[in-house]
Scaffold this motif. Sequence first.
Motif, PDB file in Angstrom:
ATOM      1  N   ASP A  93      -1.001   3.590  -5.707  1.00  0.00           N
ATOM      2  CA  ASP A  93      -1.703   2.435  -4.867  1.00  0.00           C
ATOM      3  C   ASP A  93      -3.211   2.675  -4.973  1.00  0.00           C
ATOM      4  OD1 ASP A  93       1.042   2.003  -4.122  1.00  0.00           O
ATOM      5  OD2 ASP A  93       0.905   3.005  -2.175  1.00  0.00           O
ATOM      6  N   THR A 101      -4.669  -0.885  -5.615  1.00  0.00           N
ATOM      7  CA  THR A 101      -4.548  -2.015  -4.334  1.00  0.00           C
ATOM      8  C   THR A 101      -5.659  -1.609  -3.280  1.00  0.00           C
ATOM      9  OG1 THR A 101      -2.702  -0.603  -3.694  1.00  0.00           O
ATOM     10  CG2 THR A 101      -2.081  -2.611  -4.754  1.00  0.00           C
ATOM     11  N   GLY A 105       0.547  -1.797  -7.512  1.00  0.00           N
ATOM     12  CA  GLY A 105       0.313  -0.907  -6.193  1.00  0.00           C
ATOM     13  C   GLY A 105       1.459  -1.678  -5.032  1.00  0.00           C
ATOM     14  N   ASN A 106       1.238  -0.967  -3.968  1.00  0.00           N
ATOM     15  CA  ASN A 106       1.779  -1.306  -2.829  1.00  0.00           C
ATOM     16  C   ASN A 106       0.911  -1.430  -1.707  1.00  0.00           C
ATOM     17  OD1 ASN A 106       4.723  -1.154  -4.036  1.00  0.00           O
ATOM     18  ND2 ASN A 106       4.154   0.930  -4.306  1.00  0.00           N
ATOM     19  N   ARG A 107       1.347  -2.137  -0.629  1.00  0.00           N
ATOM     20  CA  ARG A 107       0.894  -2.193   0.521  1.00  0.00           C
ATOM     21  C   ARG A 107       2.041  -2.325   1.743  1.00  0.00           C
ATOM     22  NH1 ARG A 107      -1.272  -5.963  -2.493  1.00  0.00           N
ATOM     23  NH2 ARG A 107      -3.613  -5.775  -3.102  1.00  0.00           N
ATOM     24  N   TYR A 144      -0.062   1.240   1.990  1.00  0.00           N
ATOM     25  CA  TYR A 144      -0.406   2.401   0.783  1.00  0.00           C
ATOM     26  C   TYR A 144       0.495   3.633   1.049  1.00  0.00           C
ATOM     27  CZ  TYR A 144      -4.562  -0.565   1.041  1.00  0.00           C
ATOM     28  OH  TYR A 144      -5.614  -1.685   0.998  1.00  0.00           O
TER      29      TYR A 144
END
Length: 255
Positions: free
Chosen positions: A94, A97, A163-165, A167
Motif C-alpha cells: 500500500d 496509495t 494498493g488498498n485503502r 492501508y
Amino acid sequence: MPVYNIVFSPTGGTKKIADLFATSFYPGTNYIDLTDYNKDFSFFSFCAEDICIVSVPSYGGRVPAIAISRLRQMNGNGAKTILIVVYGNRAYEDTFTELQDTLTNLGFSCIAAVAAIAEHSIMRQFAAGRPNIQDEKEIATFAETIRSKIESGTLSNQLNLPGNRPYRKYNGIPTKPQTGKSCTQCGLCAKKCPVGAIDPTNPSKTDTQCCISCMRCIAICPQKARHINKALLAAGSIKLKKVCSEYKRNELFLS
C-alpha cells in the motif's frame, strides 16, 4: 521548468534510484533530503510550473511515517509530481496509495509513478547488487518516457496505482541497531539519524521507541561498531527467503 528531487533514503538505496531517474529526466534538479532531522520543510511551497520527483522506500508495505510527516509540511500548489517507490524485492503493497493520497491532499498533481528494486536495507542478500546495469537502463528509459509525455501534454492527474485503502497495518520491526565495543563515540550516527533516536552525548544509547530501524547508523558508522542481533537477522532472513528470492522487475505507471 524547476525540477525537485525529494528523497527519503536512510541507507542510500532509494537515493541511488532517485538520482538515476533525475539525471535522465532533467539535468540540474534541486535536491531535498527528507532524512534531515534539523530541516524546516514548511519552507517548501511549489507551483504548477514545478515538477517534483518524490522517492521513498517501502517499509512493511507503507511509506515511512517520518517521511509522511515531513511531506505534510509542504505545499504542492498543483506541481506535477512523479512518485518513486523503492523496495527490497519483497512487495510494496500500500506504499503507492498512501504516498499518492498524502501528496494529493497537499495539492500535488500525481501524474506518473515508478516502482524500483534496490538491495534490502536490513537483509542485504536480497536484491544484492541492485540497481544493476539493466535496472539503470530501465530507470533511464522510464524517465525519458515520462518527460516526453509531459512535454506532449498527454499525462493527467488521473493516476491509478496499486494498493488498498485502508492501508495495511505496520507497527515497525523489533530489530533495532546495537552498539559494539569498537564504538569511538564519534557521534556521526547521532548527527545523521533521521529521527534523532541516538543520544549525541552518548551515541551508544538508542531510544528504541523512537528508532525506525532504517539502518542508517549501521551504514555510515566508520568503525562498523553498529549492528543488529544476529539471531533476529537470521530468523528474518528465513522468513523472507521465499518471497524475496524471486527476481522482480521495475514497473512504470502512467496516467
